[in-house]
Design a protein around this motif. Structure first.
Motif, PDB file in Angstrom:
ATOM      1  N   GLY A 170       0.784  -1.224   0.000  1.00  0.00           N
ATOM      2  CA  GLY A 170       0.000   0.000   0.000  1.00  0.00           C
ATOM      3  C   GLY A 170       0.813   1.270   0.000  1.00  0.00           C
ATOM      4  O   GLY A 170       0.235   2.367  -0.047  1.00  0.00           O
ATOM      5  N   ARG A 171       2.132   1.168   0.074  1.00  0.00           N
ATOM      6  CA  ARG A 171       2.987   2.367   0.135  1.00  0.00           C
ATOM      7  C   ARG A 171       4.183   2.200  -0.805  1.00  0.00           C
ATOM      8  O   ARG A 171       5.337   2.154  -0.388  1.00  0.00           O
ATOM      9  CB  ARG A 171       3.454   2.616   1.573  1.00  0.00           C
ATOM     10  CG  ARG A 171       2.314   2.766   2.574  1.00  0.00           C
ATOM     11  CD  ARG A 171       2.824   3.125   3.952  1.00  0.00           C
ATOM     12  NE  ARG A 171       3.411   4.459   3.980  1.00  0.00           N
ATOM     13  CZ  ARG A 171       2.722   5.577   4.186  1.00  0.00           C
ATOM     14  NH1 ARG A 171       1.410   5.524   4.357  1.00  0.00           N
ATOM     15  NH2 ARG A 171       3.324   6.742   4.220  1.00  0.00           N
ATOM     16  N   LYS A 244      -3.461  -4.797  -7.172  1.00  0.00           N
ATOM     17  CA  LYS A 244      -2.486  -4.012  -6.404  1.00  0.00           C
ATOM     18  C   LYS A 244      -1.140  -4.716  -6.259  1.00  0.00           C
ATOM     19  O   LYS A 244      -0.092  -4.095  -6.511  1.00  0.00           O
ATOM     20  CB  LYS A 244      -3.057  -3.665  -5.034  1.00  0.00           C
ATOM     21  CG  LYS A 244      -2.120  -2.798  -4.185  1.00  0.00           C
ATOM     22  CD  LYS A 244      -2.680  -2.562  -2.792  1.00  0.00           C
ATOM     23  CE  LYS A 244      -3.934  -1.708  -2.872  1.00  0.00           C
ATOM     24  NZ  LYS A 244      -4.432  -1.377  -1.507  1.00  0.00           N
TER      25      LYS A 244
END
Length: 381
Positions: A170-171, A244
């Motif tokens: 997520g980063r 993702k």
């Protein structure tokens, strides 16, 4: 009785062979087997057939090629694979005493397990775990420090392998910034890797422990990067419609800081044994398509060493040879990307160039100030 024992041993060998030659149960393998009789144009083969041919190549070379590659790595010294290019002698090249291979990837991809597997295959360490993994009872464990590993366990080893802390899907922006700093500034053993989610108390404790010892370790320049990806996790996410993880791996692989000349980073796909044969092949093809790389060159499917440990070369010679070939190719890339030494006149020219630029900026600033003062004077008059 003797024939019964021999028959049992033969069955065990056959079952073991089927375990590490898992692709031979895939569809269209018979078509791939027929290609051994001739030499077809590889460019007209489908991606699946090219992949099956590559896996068959590893299976063919593994029994005899493992010891040969291991012998080359044991005798390797930094710069041994360098060849004269550009009319520069080897003495004029800035070759470090130890080449550094950096493993990068997202959390749970199996970097530490690969380190243990390298020790088992290259260092003849047996079942000793040199790097702590996040499997078993330590499922929440993550590598908090950069760890330098002499996987050959040799005082004269010409290379080392660095285990790094896994990134967060997520980063990715934070991951790319941290990775760029490693590539530009270098890495050293026991280097602390702090993230936004680390608690304040843990951060303070780590900083206090790290300050006393980290500065004593040698700073290494990263010579080659290997991207480690959890194929099972990525493929399961794709089946659920989640892009993702695949997009995060693509951004990591395409990071400009990882490029060594025109060479792409090497890729290791792990945890493929958690998938079925067709899923394992399909997952590799999809990942290679997303990364825009060949499915049969620079990509390896390797089963990680588990927390219980086993001698990979006895149970799975294909994975053992594949991992050894990855290290060998990484050293080829590292030596091919060495840079010439910076001479005194080069440094002097660089200082002179910076000085001229500074003077130019000063004159531009003064000209701008004088111009504004002149305009105010005109308005006042």
């Amino acid at each position: 009785m003797k024939s019964q024992v021999a028959f049992t041993d033969e069955d065990e060998c056959e079952s073991c062979r089927l375990a590490y030659c898992w692709w031979r149960t895939a569809t269209k393998f018979d078509e791939c087997a027929k290609l051994k009789l001739d030499f077809p144009d590889v460019s007209i083969l489908t991606p699946r057939l090219r992949l099956l041919r590559e896996l068959e190549r590893l299976a063919l070379i593994a029994p005899d090629g493992l010891n040969e590659l291991r012998h080359k790595l044991l005798g390797y010294r930094s710069g041994d694979f360098w060849v004269p290019i550009g009319g520069i002698n080897k003495e004029d090249m800035d070759i470090p005493p130890v080449n550094t291979i950096l493993l990068v990837g997202f959390s749970g991809s199996g970097k530490s397990s690969l380190i243990n597997l390298m020790y088992s295959i290259l260092g003849r360490s047996g079942l000793i775990p040199f790097a702590q993994t996040s499997s078993g009872s330590c499922s929440n464990y993550t590598t908090m420090y950069m760890e330098e590993h002499n996987v050959l366990r040799s005082m004269r080893s010409g290379f080392c392998v660095y285990d790094s802390r896994g990134f967060d899907y997520g980063r990715t922006r934070e991951a790319l910034e941290e990775l760029s700093s490693w590539m530009s500034e270098g890495v050293h053993h026991n280097q602390l890797c702090l993230r936004y989610r680390d608690s304040k108390m843990m951060t303070d404790d780590m900083e206090n422990d790290d300050m006393g010892s980290s500065s004593k370790f040698v700073l290494r320049r990263v010579n080659c990067v290997i991207v480690v990806a959890n194929m099972a996790e990525i493929y399961q996410a794709l089946k659920a419609g989640d892009l993702k993880p695949l997009e995060a791996i693509r951004q990591l692989f395409c990071c400009a800081a990882l490029r060594n000349s025109n060479e792409n980073p090497l890729v290791i796909l792990t945890h493929g044994d958690l998938l079925s044969t067709e899923e394992r092949i399909d997952g590799r093809l999809k990942i290679c398509e997303c990364l825009d790389i060949s499915e049969a060159n620079g990509v390896y499917d390797i089963v990680c060493l588990t927390e219980y440990g086993f001698l990979e070369e006895e149970c799975d010679p294909v994975s053992a040879y594949a991992l050894t070939e990855v290290v060998y190719r990484a050293l080829l890339i590292a030596d091919r990307g060495q840079l010439p030494k910076k001479r005194f006149h080069h440094r002097a020219l660089l200082i002179l160039l910076c000085l001229v630029r500074f003077i130019g900026v000063c004159f531009a600033f003064l000209a701008d100030v004088c111009s504004k003062l002149g305009e105010k004077e005109k308005l006042r008059i």
